[in-house]
Design a protein around this motif. Structure first.
Motif, PDB file in Angstrom:
ATOM      1  N   ALA A 111       0.829  -1.196   0.000  1.00 17.95           N
ATOM      2  CA  ALA A 111       0.000   0.000   0.000  1.00 17.95           C
ATOM      3  C   ALA A 111       0.867   1.251   0.000  1.00 17.95           C
ATOM      4  O   ALA A 111       1.917   1.303   0.645  1.00 17.95           O
ATOM      5  CB  ALA A 111      -0.938   0.001   1.207  1.00 17.95           C
ATOM      6  N   SER A 112       0.406   2.266  -0.734  1.00 17.76           N
ATOM      7  CA  SER A 112       1.147   3.526  -0.805  1.00 17.76           C
ATOM      8  C   SER A 112       0.731   4.497   0.299  1.00 17.76           C
ATOM      9  O   SER A 112       1.321   5.564   0.452  1.00 17.76           O
ATOM     10  CB  SER A 112       0.902   4.183  -2.166  1.00 17.76           C
ATOM     11  N   LEU A 113      -0.270   4.122   1.078  1.00 26.35           N
ATOM     12  CA  LEU A 113      -0.785   5.000   2.127  1.00 26.35           C
ATOM     13  C   LEU A 113       0.216   5.120   3.262  1.00 26.35           C
ATOM     14  O   LEU A 113       0.692   4.118   3.804  1.00 26.35           O
ATOM     15  CB  LEU A 113      -2.105   4.438   2.656  1.00 26.35           C
ATOM     16  N   SER A 114       0.544   6.354   3.635  1.00 23.15           N
ATOM     17  CA  SER A 114       1.492   6.558   4.733  1.00 23.15           C
ATOM     18  C   SER A 114       0.834   6.232   6.072  1.00 23.15           C
ATOM     19  O   SER A 114      -0.355   6.460   6.268  1.00 23.15           O
ATOM     20  CB  SER A 114       1.982   8.006   4.748  1.00 23.15           C
ATOM     21  N   SER A 115       1.618   5.695   6.992  1.00 20.71           N
ATOM     22  CA  SER A 115       1.100   5.326   8.304  1.00 20.71           C
ATOM     23  C   SER A 115       2.067   5.843   9.359  1.00 20.71           C
ATOM     24  O   SER A 115       3.142   5.289   9.563  1.00 20.71           O
ATOM     25  CB  SER A 115       0.940   3.804   8.419  1.00 20.71           C
ATOM     26  N   SER A 116       1.681   6.920  10.032  1.00 20.92           N
ATOM     27  CA  SER A 116       2.550   7.525  11.042  1.00 20.92           C
ATOM     28  C   SER A 116       2.140   7.053  12.439  1.00 20.92           C
ATOM     29  O   SER A 116       1.065   6.481  12.633  1.00 20.92           O
ATOM     30  CB  SER A 116       2.467   9.053  10.966  1.00 20.92           C
ATOM     31  N   ALA A 117       3.020   7.318  13.405  1.00 22.20           N
ATOM     32  CA  ALA A 117       2.723   6.945  14.785  1.00 22.20           C
ATOM     33  C   ALA A 117       1.492   7.713  15.271  1.00 22.20           C
ATOM     34  O   ALA A 117       1.290   8.881  14.927  1.00 22.20           O
ATOM     35  CB  ALA A 117       3.928   7.247  15.673  1.00 22.20           C
ATOM     36  N   TRP A 118       0.648   7.045  16.054  1.00 18.17           N
ATOM     37  CA  TRP A 118      -0.611   7.643  16.498  1.00 18.17           C
ATOM     38  C   TRP A 118      -0.400   8.409  17.790  1.00 18.17           C
ATOM     39  O   TRP A 118       0.184   7.911  18.756  1.00 18.17           O
ATOM     40  CB  TRP A 118      -1.666   6.572  16.700  1.00 18.17           C
ATOM     41  N   ASP A 119      -0.867   9.643  17.806  1.00 18.50           N
ATOM     42  CA  ASP A 119      -0.787  10.485  19.008  1.00 18.50           C
ATOM     43  C   ASP A 119      -2.109  11.242  19.098  1.00 18.50           C
ATOM     44  O   ASP A 119      -2.313  12.223  18.383  1.00 18.50           O
ATOM     45  CB  ASP A 119       0.397  11.454  18.895  1.00 18.50           C
ATOM     46  N   TYR A 120      -3.010  10.764  19.966  1.00 17.96           N
ATOM     47  CA  TYR A 120      -4.358  11.333  19.988  1.00 17.96           C
ATOM     48  C   TYR A 120      -4.337  12.799  20.406  1.00 17.96           C
ATOM     49  O   TYR A 120      -3.718  13.183  21.397  1.00 17.96           O
ATOM     50  CB  TYR A 120      -5.267  10.547  20.939  1.00 17.96           C
ATOM     51  N   ARG A 121      -5.050  13.614  19.628  1.00 17.89           N
ATOM     52  CA  ARG A 121      -5.210  15.039  19.918  1.00 17.89           C
ATOM     53  C   ARG A 121      -6.672  15.319  20.232  1.00 17.89           C
ATOM     54  O   ARG A 121      -7.573  14.903  19.502  1.00 17.89           O
ATOM     55  CB  ARG A 121      -4.790  15.872  18.707  1.00 17.89           C
ATOM     56  N   VAL A 122      -6.909  16.018  21.303  1.00 17.55           N
ATOM     57  CA  VAL A 122      -8.266  16.341  21.756  1.00 17.55           C
ATOM     58  C   VAL A 122      -8.963  17.210  20.713  1.00 17.55           C
ATOM     59  O   VAL A 122      -8.348  18.083  20.083  1.00 17.55           O
ATOM     60  CB  VAL A 122      -8.218  17.054  23.123  1.00 17.55           C
ATOM     61  N   GLY A 123     -10.252  16.970  20.525  1.00 16.32           N
ATOM     62  CA  GLY A 123     -11.032  17.739  19.571  1.00 16.32           C
ATOM     63  C   GLY A 123     -12.351  18.196  20.156  1.00 16.32           C
ATOM     64  O   GLY A 123     -12.720  17.836  21.288  1.00 16.32           O
ATOM     65  N   VAL A 124     -13.078  18.973  19.374  1.00 18.43           N
ATOM     66  CA  VAL A 124     -14.385  19.494  19.802  1.00 18.43           C
ATOM     67  C   VAL A 124     -15.345  18.338  20.038  1.00 18.43           C
ATOM     68  O   VAL A 124     -15.482  17.445  19.192  1.00 18.43           O
ATOM     69  CB  VAL A 124     -14.950  20.461  18.745  1.00 18.43           C
ATOM     70  N   GLY A 125     -16.019  18.361  21.185  1.00 16.33           N
ATOM     71  CA  GLY A 125     -16.961  17.309  21.531  1.00 16.33           C
ATOM     72  C   GLY A 125     -16.418  16.303  22.512  1.00 16.33           C
ATOM     73  O   GLY A 125     -17.190  15.597  23.179  1.00 16.33           O
TER      74      GLY A 125
END
Length: 358
Positions: free
Chosen positions: A66-80
């Protein structure tokens, strides 16, 4: 009387030879004339040991990366999102959940402007930050009111980010993103897994206005890690339906049928063998044809198997989806069939030319 019947039948045969006869060697001009009304080009290729490699085009069935990039996950808080903030040794600052109140109800919801209210501090920026960054910010601001405040911030309810999983899965659904990375396989499993009609090689991830093809089968069977990417907010996963890829075997073979090419490359010799081989008393081994629709027109490949060693050549010619394999009738069989349709009492034409009648 027997000679008269033979002469009369011969005249009828000559009149009908255009629809029952195959001349060898096959001439390109003759085949082109037969399909002229199709308004297409026809090329006739006789397969030999010298040219077979030039016309053998096996499909690449190995897993693609797959050509889709996969970076390390770091959850960022969002609205809601709802945050649970605890300041140790200061229970008056903690809105604890109680009877009739859940942690989600007691927590601080991130508003549309990306902030939440907290006593003493006021509006605290949260959108786009990690819980750790929010904690450090709160600790610094509360230090103006309390000595060395011990603060903990965690997400009590994940509401701001998600992915959608559709197509051939058990339960198409929306999957929330949390502080635990959500991989493609995890999302599909959470949506009920693949259905019986799903094609794990035909998974599409829509991200940022672009579609990326992912071969999940290559990850499951070959361990290609790039084919199990970590999903990002807004991704839309679509699992395609399995499409059977077939070739068609017709004419004088034991069991005319289709051959499934979906999962493997199959050679001409294999295909003929899997349907029982040529009908021994009916087929003309010189006339094994493969009709293939190609960009420049129809190509007809001929294998002359009157010498059994030609089947070795057939093991080096891979059949492609939508190919039509046709085996012509032997001259004697065509003659017997024609005579039987004209004179029901005539049953067999012997190779010596004698006609047997009931």
């Amino acid at each position: 009387m027997r000679f008269a019947v033979f002469a009369a039948a011969s005249g009828l045969l000559l009149g009908a030879c255009d629809v029952t006869k195959t001349d060898f060697p096959v001439r390109t001009e003759a085949v082109r004339a037969e399909v002229e009304e199709m308004s297409t080009n026809v090329i006739v290729v006789k397969l030999t040991a010298d040219n077979i490699d030039a016309f053998n085009t096996p499909r690449d069935l190995s897993g693609s990366r797959a050509s889709l990039s996969s970076s390390a996950w770091d959850y960022r808080v969002g609205v809601g999102d709802v945050l649970d903030v605890t300041v140790w040794d200061h229970p008056e600052l903690t809105q604890a959940a109680g009877t009739g109140r859940t942690v989600e109800q007691a927590g601080q919801r991130v508003q549309a402007d990306g902030t939440f209210f907290y006593p003493y501090v006021g509006q605290v920026p949260a959108r786009g930050k990690t819980p750790e960054a929010i904690r450090d910010d709160l600790r610094k601001k509360l230090a103006a009111f309390f000595p060395d405040p011990q603060v903990e911030v965690r997400v009590a309810s994940y509401k701001s980010q998600s992915v959608s999983v559709t197509g051939e899965v058990g339960s198409p659904s929306r999957q929330p993103l949390t502080d635990v990375p959500l991989t493609l396989l995890d999302a599909i499993d959470a949506a009920g897994g693949l259905t019986e009609t799903a094609d794990p090689r035909a998974v599409t991830i829509r991200r940022g206005g672009r579609s990326h093809q992912v071969d999940m089968k290559a990850f499951l069977e070959q361990g290609i890690g790039a084919n199990n990417p970590v999903l990002q907010n807004g991704d839309v996963v679509s699992v395609g339906r399995q499409t059977v890829q077939e070739a068609y075997l017709l004419g004088q073979i034991v069991k005319p049928s289709t051959i499934d090419l979906t999962l493997e490359n199959i050679t001409l010799t294999q295909a003929i063998t899997r349907v029982g081989g040529l009908a021994e008393d009916k087929a003309d081994a010189r006339g094994i044809f493969v009709f293939r629709d190609e960009p420049m027109g129809i190509t007809v490949y001929q294998l002359d198997a009157s010498n059994p060693t030609a089947y070795l050549i057939g093991t080096r010619f891979v059949i492609l989806p939508q190919d039509v394999i046709y085996v012509t009738s032997a001259p004697v069989y065509r003659w017997n069939r024609l005579i039987s349709s004209i004179l029901p009492t005539v049953t067999v034409v012997k190779t010596t030319g004698d006609i047997s009648t009931d």
